[in-house]
Design a protein around this motif. Structure first.
Motif, PDB file in Angstrom:
ATOM      1  N   GLY A   1       0.801  -1.218   0.000  1.00  0.00           N
ATOM      2  CA  GLY A   1       0.000   0.000   0.000  1.00  0.00           C
ATOM      3  C   GLY A   1       0.833   1.266   0.000  1.00  0.00           C
ATOM      4  O   GLY A   1       0.316   2.361  -0.259  1.00  0.00           O
ATOM      5  N   ILE A   2       2.119   1.125   0.277  1.00  0.00           N
ATOM      6  CA  ILE A   2       3.010   2.294   0.380  1.00  0.00           C
ATOM      7  C   ILE A   2       3.949   2.399  -0.824  1.00  0.00           C
ATOM      8  O   ILE A   2       4.280   3.489  -1.260  1.00  0.00           O
ATOM      9  CB  ILE A   2       3.864   2.194   1.667  1.00  0.00           C
ATOM     10  CG1 ILE A   2       2.958   2.232   2.880  1.00  0.00           C
ATOM     11  CG2 ILE A   2       4.900   3.308   1.742  1.00  0.00           C
ATOM     12  CD1 ILE A   2       3.676   1.852   4.145  1.00  0.00           C
ATOM     13  N   LYS A   3       4.355   1.217  -1.322  1.00  0.00           N
ATOM     14  CA  LYS A   3       5.324   1.141  -2.420  1.00  0.00           C
ATOM     15  C   LYS A   3       6.589   1.956  -2.103  1.00  0.00           C
ATOM     16  O   LYS A   3       6.915   2.919  -2.796  1.00  0.00           O
ATOM     17  CB  LYS A   3       4.698   1.592  -3.732  1.00  0.00           C
ATOM     18  CG  LYS A   3       3.583   0.669  -4.202  1.00  0.00           C
ATOM     19  CD  LYS A   3       3.031   1.075  -5.537  1.00  0.00           C
ATOM     20  CE  LYS A   3       2.073   0.015  -6.074  1.00  0.00           C
ATOM     21  NZ  LYS A   3       1.023  -0.372  -5.139  1.00  0.00           N
ATOM     22  N   PRO A   4       7.295   1.567  -1.028  1.00  0.00           N
ATOM     23  CA  PRO A   4       8.492   2.338  -0.638  1.00  0.00           C
ATOM     24  C   PRO A   4       9.631   2.166  -1.619  1.00  0.00           C
ATOM     25  O   PRO A   4       9.805   1.104  -2.222  1.00  0.00           O
ATOM     26  CB  PRO A   4       8.848   1.741   0.730  1.00  0.00           C
ATOM     27  CG  PRO A   4       8.355   0.334   0.649  1.00  0.00           C
ATOM     28  CD  PRO A   4       7.090   0.399  -0.161  1.00  0.00           C
ATOM     29  N   SER A   5      10.415   3.205  -1.768  1.00  0.00           N
ATOM     30  CA  SER A   5      11.646   3.118  -2.561  1.00  0.00           C
ATOM     31  C   SER A   5      12.848   2.828  -1.666  1.00  0.00           C
ATOM     32  O   SER A   5      13.897   2.405  -2.139  1.00  0.00           O
ATOM     33  CB  SER A   5      11.868   4.415  -3.338  1.00  0.00           C
ATOM     34  OG  SER A   5      11.848   5.533  -2.464  1.00  0.00           O
ATOM     35  N   VAL A   6      12.659   3.060  -0.349  1.00  0.00           N
ATOM     36  CA  VAL A   6      13.719   2.812   0.637  1.00  0.00           C
ATOM     37  C   VAL A   6      13.113   2.125   1.852  1.00  0.00           C
ATOM     38  O   VAL A   6      12.051   2.535   2.329  1.00  0.00           O
ATOM     39  CB  VAL A   6      14.395   4.129   1.081  1.00  0.00           C
ATOM     40  CG1 VAL A   6      15.436   3.863   2.176  1.00  0.00           C
ATOM     41  CG2 VAL A   6      15.040   4.844  -0.102  1.00  0.00           C
TER      42      VAL A   6
ATOM     43  N   ARG B   1      10.820  -7.630  -3.324  1.00  0.00           N
ATOM     44  CA  ARG B   1      11.548  -7.477  -4.580  1.00  0.00           C
ATOM     45  C   ARG B   1      11.322  -8.664  -5.507  1.00  0.00           C
ATOM     46  O   ARG B   1      11.082  -8.514  -6.710  1.00  0.00           O
ATOM     47  CB  ARG B   1      13.046  -7.331  -4.309  1.00  0.00           C
ATOM     48  CG  ARG B   1      13.487  -5.958  -3.807  1.00  0.00           C
ATOM     49  CD  ARG B   1      14.906  -6.000  -3.259  1.00  0.00           C
ATOM     50  NE  ARG B   1      15.500  -4.662  -3.100  1.00  0.00           N
ATOM     51  CZ  ARG B   1      16.595  -4.415  -2.408  1.00  0.00           C
ATOM     52  NH1 ARG B   1      17.225  -5.405  -1.785  1.00  0.00           N
ATOM     53  NH2 ARG B   1      17.068  -3.177  -2.320  1.00  0.00           N
ATOM     54  N   LYS B   2      11.392  -9.879  -4.949  1.00  0.00           N
ATOM     55  CA  LYS B   2      11.345 -11.083  -5.769  1.00  0.00           C
ATOM     56  C   LYS B   2       9.941 -11.433  -6.257  1.00  0.00           C
ATOM     57  O   LYS B   2       9.754 -11.789  -7.428  1.00  0.00           O
ATOM     58  CB  LYS B   2      11.900 -12.272  -4.957  1.00  0.00           C
ATOM     59  CG  LYS B   2      13.379 -12.210  -4.663  1.00  0.00           C
ATOM     60  CD  LYS B   2      14.198 -12.634  -5.879  1.00  0.00           C
ATOM     61  CE  LYS B   2      15.676 -12.719  -5.527  1.00  0.00           C
ATOM     62  NZ  LYS B   2      16.498 -13.117  -6.691  1.00  0.00           N
ATOM     63  N   LEU B   3       8.971 -11.363  -5.358  1.00  0.00           N
ATOM     64  CA  LEU B   3       7.624 -11.820  -5.698  1.00  0.00           C
ATOM     65  C   LEU B   3       6.707 -10.703  -6.170  1.00  0.00           C
ATOM     66  O   LEU B   3       5.809 -10.927  -6.988  1.00  0.00           O
ATOM     67  CB  LEU B   3       6.991 -12.532  -4.492  1.00  0.00           C
ATOM     68  CG  LEU B   3       7.748 -13.746  -3.960  1.00  0.00           C
ATOM     69  CD1 LEU B   3       6.985 -14.367  -2.788  1.00  0.00           C
ATOM     70  CD2 LEU B   3       7.972 -14.791  -5.057  1.00  0.00           C
ATOM     71  N   LYS B   4       6.925  -9.507  -5.627  1.00  0.00           N
ATOM     72  CA  LYS B   4       6.030  -8.383  -5.959  1.00  0.00           C
ATOM     73  C   LYS B   4       6.678  -7.389  -6.915  1.00  0.00           C
ATOM     74  O   LYS B   4       6.052  -6.402  -7.288  1.00  0.00           O
ATOM     75  CB  LYS B   4       5.604  -7.656  -4.670  1.00  0.00           C
ATOM     76  CG  LYS B   4       4.891  -8.552  -3.655  1.00  0.00           C
ATOM     77  CD  LYS B   4       3.557  -9.048  -4.182  1.00  0.00           C
ATOM     78  CE  LYS B   4       2.830  -9.879  -3.130  1.00  0.00           C
ATOM     79  NZ  LYS B   4       1.503 -10.337  -3.613  1.00  0.00           N
ATOM     80  N   GLN B   5       7.932  -7.672  -7.292  1.00  0.00           N
ATOM     81  CA  GLN B   5       8.661  -6.807  -8.217  1.00  0.00           C
ATOM     82  C   GLN B   5       8.656  -5.335  -7.779  1.00  0.00           C
ATOM     83  O   GLN B   5       8.523  -4.416  -8.587  1.00  0.00           O
ATOM     84  CB  GLN B   5       8.104  -6.912  -9.644  1.00  0.00           C
ATOM     85  CG  GLN B   5       8.448  -8.206 -10.360  1.00  0.00           C
ATOM     86  CD  GLN B   5       7.629  -9.393  -9.871  1.00  0.00           C
ATOM     87  OE1 GLN B   5       6.408  -9.298  -9.808  1.00  0.00           O
ATOM     88  NE2 GLN B   5       8.288 -10.483  -9.539  1.00  0.00           N
ATOM     89  N   MET B   6       8.756  -5.110  -6.466  1.00  0.00           N
ATOM     90  CA  MET B   6       8.783  -3.745  -5.954  1.00  0.00           C
ATOM     91  C   MET B   6      10.144  -3.104  -6.226  1.00  0.00           C
ATOM     92  O   MET B   6      11.182  -3.757  -6.105  1.00  0.00           O
ATOM     93  CB  MET B   6       8.490  -3.723  -4.455  1.00  0.00           C
ATOM     94  CG  MET B   6       7.076  -4.104  -4.120  1.00  0.00           C
ATOM     95  SD  MET B   6       6.709  -3.833  -2.367  1.00  0.00           S
ATOM     96  CE  MET B   6       5.045  -4.504  -2.288  1.00  0.00           C
ATOM     97  N   ASP B   7      10.123  -1.849  -6.580  1.00  0.00           N
ATOM     98  CA  ASP B   7      11.347  -1.121  -6.898  1.00  0.00           C
ATOM     99  C   ASP B   7      11.925  -0.501  -5.621  1.00  0.00           C
ATOM    100  O   ASP B   7      11.781   0.686  -5.357  1.00  0.00           O
ATOM    101  CB  ASP B   7      11.055  -0.037  -7.938  1.00  0.00           C
ATOM    102  CG  ASP B   7      12.325   0.676  -8.390  1.00  0.00           C
ATOM    103  OD1 ASP B   7      13.417   0.110  -8.184  1.00  0.00           O
ATOM    104  OD2 ASP B   7      12.230   1.800  -8.913  1.00  0.00           O
ATOM    105  N   ILE B   8      12.562  -1.357  -4.824  1.00  0.00           N
ATOM    106  CA  ILE B   8      13.185  -0.902  -3.581  1.00  0.00           C
ATOM    107  C   ILE B   8      14.640  -0.575  -3.895  1.00  0.00           C
ATOM    108  O   ILE B   8      15.465  -1.454  -4.102  1.00  0.00           O
ATOM    109  CB  ILE B   8      13.084  -1.979  -2.484  1.00  0.00           C
ATOM    110  CG1 ILE B   8      11.617  -2.321  -2.212  1.00  0.00           C
ATOM    111  CG2 ILE B   8      13.772  -1.512  -1.203  1.00  0.00           C
ATOM    112  CD1 ILE B   8      11.415  -3.583  -1.403  1.00  0.00           C
ATOM    113  N   LYS B   9      14.949   0.714  -3.938  1.00  0.00           N
ATOM    114  CA  LYS B   9      16.291   1.146  -4.335  1.00  0.00           C
ATOM    115  C   LYS B   9      17.334   0.810  -3.278  1.00  0.00           C
ATOM    116  O   LYS B   9      18.479   0.488  -3.597  1.00  0.00           O
ATOM    117  CB  LYS B   9      16.304   2.658  -4.582  1.00  0.00           C
ATOM    118  CG  LYS B   9      15.375   3.144  -5.679  1.00  0.00           C
ATOM    119  CD  LYS B   9      15.424   4.668  -5.740  1.00  0.00           C
ATOM    120  CE  LYS B   9      14.392   5.234  -6.693  1.00  0.00           C
ATOM    121  NZ  LYS B   9      14.380   6.731  -6.638  1.00  0.00           N
ATOM    122  N   SER B  10      16.933   0.922  -2.026  1.00  0.00           N
ATOM    123  CA  SER B  10      17.918   0.740  -0.960  1.00  0.00           C
ATOM    124  C   SER B  10      17.274   0.124   0.272  1.00  0.00           C
ATOM    125  O   SER B  10      16.180   0.521   0.681  1.00  0.00           O
ATOM    126  CB  SER B  10      18.544   2.091  -0.600  1.00  0.00           C
ATOM    127  OG  SER B  10      19.613   1.925   0.311  1.00  0.00           O
TER     128      SER B  10
END
Length: 372
Positions: free
Chosen positions: A79-84, A105-114
């Motif tokens: 619900g937040i889609k954090p980048s960090v 990252r693996k299952l939801k393909q979220m773009d977590i930069k750090s």
């Protein structure tokens, strides 16, 4: 061939949190232990970021993080889609955050930069390891998630959060550091590089852990233990651990013994056991004992080993560590009923494979009986 990399960038020192001021226009998710939520320390951390970023705090963290909590964390994160992601807490918090970041990252393909870890205890070294231990509450089995992809991108070692650690937390987490280093020192994958890290960690623990256990502990004392924890983590992440950890995981799963304390109970007996079955281990520990000044270089190997074990036991007493399950409050008759189960599960634990001697089921039963 051995390949050496330390992918996690490490920032250490009283000003290490200034790294957080570099974020701008990011969606930042802070995962932290619940008691930190309204603390001045967390308020300070928030102040470094919240004027330039969207910051959300998540505190549904419990000891021995269950797999179900990782799932809940991922659902919250969607619900937040954090980048960090910033994990601020002890080993359980960091391990749970590793699971959330990894599967996000693996299952939801979220773009977590750090993914950043800020340890609040000087113990697990989780901020620099590719391990995360998650628990199945139904079976009471701890499952390790092992993948370099769970490594935090950055680790911030600051004395801010450990200044107010209760003495018992300081003691148990500090003994965890010692066990990490001592097991890594003789693990089957140990080499000169891991030995150097382990030796330095061991030396720092014996010098600074007693100081950190006292109310007079200085910021430098705390930083030295923080760095010892990190050094030990870097060592065992490459060298492996052993049956102290394999067995301690079961004591935690069955009786909720704090992980560092469970390790502490078993450590002297496992050192004696491994030394009696592997001459190379005995020689290595004896050399370490002399190097640390516990015995003279001209002393016999037996005397050197006895001096090392005596130093460990003296440290345990100094830190007021319960020495067995009965002292911790577990009824002996109850613990005896779990011996076979715990031995079976310890043999299946991934840490078992790195022990310098292939202990069998009966060996583990015998060792467990020493800490009932």
């Amino acid at each position: 061939m051995n390949k050496w990399t330390f992918p996690t960038q490490i920032y250490a020192g009283p000003d290490s949190l200034n790294r957080l001021t570099e974020f701008n226009n990011e969606s930042i998710l802070i995962i932290c232990d619940p008691f930190l939520k309204d603390s001045p320390s967390l308020t300070y951390v928030m102040g470094l970021m919240d004027s330039k970023n969207k910051v959300t705090i998540y505190t549904d963290v419990v000891p021995d993080p269950p797999i179900t909590h990782v799932v809940k964390g991922i659902e919250f994160m969607e619900g937040i889609k954090p980048s960090v992601i910033i994990a601020i807490g002890g080993g359980s918090c960091i391990d749970m955050s590793k699971g959330i970041a990894y599967f996000g990252r693996k299952l939801k393909q979220m773009d977590i930069k750090s993914f950043i870890a800020v340890p609040t205890t000087s113990g697990t070294g989780s901020e620099v390891t590719s391990f995360a231990v998650l628990t199945d509450k139904e079976t009471q089995i701890k499952y390790p998630l092992v993948d370099d992809a769970v490594l935090p991108d950055e680790a911030l070692l600051t004395p801010l959060f450990v200044k107010t650690s209760p003495p018992s937390v300081t003691a148990f987490s500090g003994m965890d550091v010692l066990v990490h280093a001592l097991e890594a020192y003789v693990a089957t994958a140990a080499n000169n590089f891991t030995d150097a890290l382990a030796q330095q960690a061991i030396e720092l623990v014996f010098e600074y852990l007693p100081k950190c256990h006292k109310p007079t502990a200085t910021e430098q004392d705390r930083m030295s233990m923080h760095e010892a924890s990190c050094l030990a983590g870097l060592s065992f992440n490459k060298a492996g651990l052993g049956i102290v950890h394999a067995m301690a995981h079961q004591l935690g799963g069955q009786f909720h013994v704090p992980h560092g304390l469970a390790n502490s109970m078993l450590l002297p007996y496992v050192i004696g056991f491994n030394c009696s079955h592997n001459p190379a281990v005995a020689k290595k520990y004896a050399h370490l004992s002399a190097k640390l000044g516990f015995a003279g270089y001209n002393a016999s190997e037996v005397d050197k080993l006895a001096a090392l074990i005596e130093a460990i036991v003296t440290l345990q007493h100094t830190l007021d560590c319960p020495m067995n399950l009965t002292a911790f409050g577990v009824d002996k008759a109850v613990s005896e009923t779990k011996l076979d189960l715990m031995a079976d599960r310890a043999l299946e634990d991934m840490c078992y494979r790195f022990n310098p001697y292939p202990a069998n089921h009966d060996d583990l039963i015998g060792l467990y009986k020493k800490v009932l």
